[in-house]
Structures are given as C-alpha cells and as structure tokens.
Design a protein around this motif. Structure first.
Motif, mmCIF file in Angstrom:
data_model
loop_
_atom_site.group_PDB
_atom_site.id
_atom_site.type_symbol
_atom_site.label_atom_id
_atom_site.label_comp_id
_atom_site.label_asym_id
_atom_site.label_seq_id
_atom_site.Cartn_x
_atom_site.Cartn_y
_atom_site.Cartn_z
ATOM 1 N N ASP A 38 -1.720 4.716 -6.051
ATOM 2 C CA ASP A 38 -1.679 3.502 -6.886
ATOM 3 C C ASP A 38 -0.260 2.954 -6.953
ATOM 4 O O ASP A 38 -0.018 1.755 -6.735
ATOM 5 N N LEU A 39 0.687 3.828 -7.265
ATOM 6 C CA LEU A 39 2.074 3.403 -7.439
ATOM 7 C C LEU A 39 2.699 2.953 -6.122
ATOM 8 O O LEU A 39 3.429 1.959 -6.074
ATOM 9 N N ILE A 40 2.412 3.694 -5.059
ATOM 10 C CA ILE A 40 2.964 3.323 -3.745
ATOM 11 C C ILE A 40 2.469 1.947 -3.335
ATOM 12 O O ILE A 40 3.248 1.080 -2.921
ATOM 13 N N GLU A 41 1.168 1.734 -3.449
ATOM 14 C CA GLU A 41 0.607 0.445 -3.060
ATOM 15 C C GLU A 41 1.153 -0.681 -3.937
ATOM 16 O O GLU A 41 1.539 -1.745 -3.430
ATOM 17 N N THR A 42 1.226 -0.458 -5.244
ATOM 18 C CA THR A 42 1.730 -1.484 -6.161
ATOM 19 C C THR A 42 3.184 -1.807 -5.872
ATOM 20 O O THR A 42 3.593 -2.982 -5.865
ATOM 21 N N ASN A 43 3.995 -0.792 -5.608
ATOM 22 C CA ASN A 43 5.408 -1.022 -5.295
ATOM 23 C C ASN A 43 5.583 -1.794 -3.993
ATOM 24 O O ASN A 43 6.405 -2.708 -3.915
ATOM 25 N N LEU A 44 4.827 -1.428 -2.967
ATOM 26 C CA LEU A 44 4.964 -2.128 -1.692
ATOM 27 C C LEU A 44 4.478 -3.571 -1.789
ATOM 28 O O LEU A 44 5.096 -4.482 -1.228
#
Length: 455
Positions: free
Chosen positions: A408-414
């Motif tokens: 979730d965090l990786i996708e949101t950050n990218l």
C-alpha cells in the motif's frame, strides 16, 4: 578365355558404405536440428532476460525491489505487452504464450516479501537476524503478560464496583488516583501522552483503492519457493524499519508521515494510526510496570496507605485490599503514559523497570494530563527507543498483513510523491514462464519453455 571375377565383396562393401552414409547423414541432420534448437532456446532466453532487464527503476532506487512494470508506463495492462517485448528482443520467429506469471502482489505479496528478505540478508547477514530472533520470545512473553495484567485490571475494577454497589457506597473523588486514571482511559489518549512540542500529522490518504483493499490482478501457476533457516519475518522486519518512517522521524514529505504506524493499524490517516499504536504501547508497558510494582515493598506500602485513607469512611469488609490493588494497577498505567511520552520525545525506556528508572510518583497520578502537566519523561541509557518498540510490535503482527500494507505504502508513494501515477503493484511482474513453439525445416516443430525469476 575370359577370367570370371566374383563381386560379392564389392556389393557388400557398397551396402555398408551406403549405410554409413545414411548414418552420417542422420547424425549430421540430428546435430543440425539440435543446433537449431539451441539457437531457438538461446534466442528465447535472451529475449526474456532482456524483458526483465527493463525493471522499474524508481521502485528499485527507493525500495530495492526488482519488477517489470507491465503497463510500460501507460497504465493499461495486457499480456500482449510482454509478448510484444519478447518478439522485439528476438523471439519474433516463434509462437510464445505465457504459461505462468507472478505479480508483486500475488499470494499476499509473497514475491515482494521474498525480495525484501533477500535484500536484508545481503545487507545485514545472518548474525544480526539471529540476535533478533533470540529476542522474539521475550517480546511475545511481554505481550502475553500485558494481556494477563489487563484482564486482572478488568477483574479488579469489576470486583470493586460490585462491592461498592452492593453496599450503596462509593470512593471519594478527591485524591483518588483510580478515578483520575479511569477518566484518562476513557478519553482521547493522544491528548494525554503527547509531549507539548509534538505536532500530530493531519495527513490522510484514500485507502479504498489501496493494494490491500481493492480487487487485484492475479497471476497463475506456481514457482519454487526459497527455504530459510533463519525466520524470514526477522529479515522482513528489518526491511520495514529501513524503508518506512515513523512518528519519531523528521522526514515529512510522504503521503503518510507515520508509515510504520500505518503498517500496524492500516487506518487512512496519521492521527488515528498514532492513537491506536499509542494504546498498544500503553498496554505493552502496563505489564512490566505492574510486574515491578508487585516487587517493590515501598511502593506497595505507599499504595496501601492511600487505600486506607480512601476507605476510612467505608463500611465494606475487605474493600481496602481491593482498592490497594486497583491503585497499583492505575499507577502502572500512569507510569506507562510517562513511558510513551518519553518514547515520543525521542528518549529511551527500559524494557524492565527498576527503582532508579521509575518515573511517576503516586501523587503524580492526580495531575496526569492536567494543564500544568509538562513532564515529558526521562531518558534511560540502555533503554529502547520508540522505533525499537515499534519493531517489537511489528514482529508480533501477521506477515501477510504487513506485506500487503507495505505494498500500500510503496504504491502510494510512487504514484503521488514520485509522480508515477501509472504504477500498480498488481501489474508488476516478478516471475514468468513462457511456452514457445517454433517451426523448423521439413515440417519439424520444436516446443520448449523459458523461465525467469527475480531472486
């Protein structure tokens, strides 16, 4: 008179020569076919390796994860995207189809989890992980003890209420730490535990479209799994601490400022995640604090004296001992509030308390959380930081839950911070197996498979 010559040997040798020529021709043809097969396999191998060389660089640079972004920055996924790239890189003279494929989010993020574990193995080595693995049982014991003491607190409160209600009496509100701590427990915890200088982040995200909540594109087929002697959760825990920030970090340029807290709680905004984590930390500190109070005769005597004073006007048999127990439980909880304040102020708190490291006097319970309460706690050398306590909580969470929330965090950050709005974890390819069919001379066809996996 002509001489007659027999030709049996000549005919025999001619037949043998013909057979030898046939054998040599067959061997040459077989070798030629095998060479062609090797060339086709090599071409397919080069093609698939070239495809996987086109990994998503931003993902690698920020999170050290290899994956092919299958939409090629268009946001539109189709298996034809991969097949077209295979043809472009040298597999154009064969028919290829995808037989097995695995995405970053498949099997609760197993492909992502494996790469994160391997990255940390290379970075830290086995020794660091073994030391953490040895402490894992200690963390589990701490959690179990805290839960047992919380149950004891509930039983004591219920027993005290029953005795007072049956006698139609009640404890005085003045100078009553049980009443004071009860009000704190029922209030908003962040208002009580946060240091005065701490500003709570108001950042929030739209969680409905996150990897852990939406319907995902899924792969097919199975690939061999690696085996680990050291528990892989230890390495993954290190990865989470390496790549994500928490409330004690200064960096604040991400969609959520409290990422480790999100991993633990999964709520859409920072303040709710921090509130929930604080409650977990209070419970975690409540156990060892109460355990220490039960061994400190001076503090037990102090609690007994206060209990006797509160029960002076009561006519309930045996109530003083129960009130004493309730005071000790309230005191342990109040000390936990001071512990969390220390942690959020950047200070360290020991896992097990001693007379020297105890912070809160019994009288301090009465002013805890009041307007004049500015005590932000002590720093204890050799104690654990806020991040270390989060590490303990993370070790006790389910692997699958943490893995999907990390995605979730990786996708949101990218997608937001790094301007890769096409990025989706469930279109990032980590493993692929293709079935290939190519035509050779004289109507011969050759079928073979090609596989590539990021390890």
């Amino acid at each position: 008179m002509k001489k007659m010559v027999k030709g049996e040997i000549t005919v025999f040798l001619s037949m043998i020569f013909l057979l030898l020529l046939t054998l040599v021709g067959a061997v040459i043809e077989s070798a030629s076919i095998q060479v062609l097969k090797n060339e086709k396999r090599a071409a397919a191998g080069r093609a698939v390796e070239s495809v996987f060389a086109e990994f998503q660089t931003t993902l690698l640079e920020n999170y050290d994860i290899f994956a092919v972004e299958g939409t090629y920055e268009t946001g539109h996924w189709s298996e034809e995207n991969i097949l077209n790239r295979l043809a472009f890189y040298g597999a154009e003279n064969m028919d290829s189809e995808i037989e097995k494929i695995e995405y970053l989010s498949d099997h609760s993020g197993q492909a992502f989890y494996q790469q994160a574990v391997e990255y940390e193995k290379e970075k830290y080595g086995v020794d660091v992980a073994e030391s953490l693995a040895g402490g894992l049982s200690v963390w589990k014991d701490q959690k179990e003890n805290a839960e047992e003491y919380e149950k004891e607190n509930t039983r004591t409160s219920a027993e005290l209420d029953t005795l007072l209600n049956e006698a139609e009496e009640k404890l005085p509100e003045e100078d009553n730490p049980i009443e004071a701590v009860g009000k704190i427990r029922n209030g908003k915890m962040l208002d009580i535990v946060l240091p005065q200088s701490f500003v709570v982040s108001q950042k929030a995200v739209d969680a409905s479209g996150m990897v852990s909540r939406r319907s995902l594109n899924t792969g097919r087929g199975s690939f061999p799994e690696p085996t680990n002697k050291i528990p892989s959760s230890i390495f993954f825990n290190l990865y989470l601490l390496d790549k994500f920030i928490c409330a004690s970090d200064e960096s604040n340029n991400r969609p959520l400022a409290y990422e480790l807290e999100y991993l633990l709680e999964g709520k859409a905004n920072d303040s709710e995640n921090l509130e929930s984590v604080v409650k977990k930390l209070l419970l975690l500190r409540f156990g060892p604090n109460y355990g220490y109070l039960c061994t400190d005769t001076a503090k037990k005597a102090e609690a007994e004296t206060l209990a006797a004073g509160l029960c002076t006007l009561l006519t309930v048999p045996g109530v003083t001992e129960i009130v004493k127990q309730a005071i000790l439980l309230a005191w342990a909880y109040g000390e936990g509030i001071m512990d969390v304040r220390s942690l959020l102020s950047g200070r360290r708190v020991p896992l097990i308390k001693s007379k020297e490291s105890w912070q809160l006097p019994l009288t301090g319970l009465l002013t805890l959380g009041a307007s004049g309460d500015i005590n932000e706690g002590k720093d204890w050398e050799g104690g654990y930081t806020y991040q270390r306590y989060l590490q303990m909580l993370l070790l006790l969470e389910k692997k699958e839950l943490l893995t999907m929330r990390a995605l979730d965090l990786i996708e949101t950050n990218l997608r937001t911070r790094l301007a890769k709005d096409f990025f989706r974890a469930d279109t990032c390819i980590t493993k692929l197996e293709t079935k290939n069919r190519c035509s050779m001379r004289r109507g011969i066809t050759y079928n073979f498979k090609t596989r590539f996996m990021y390890q």
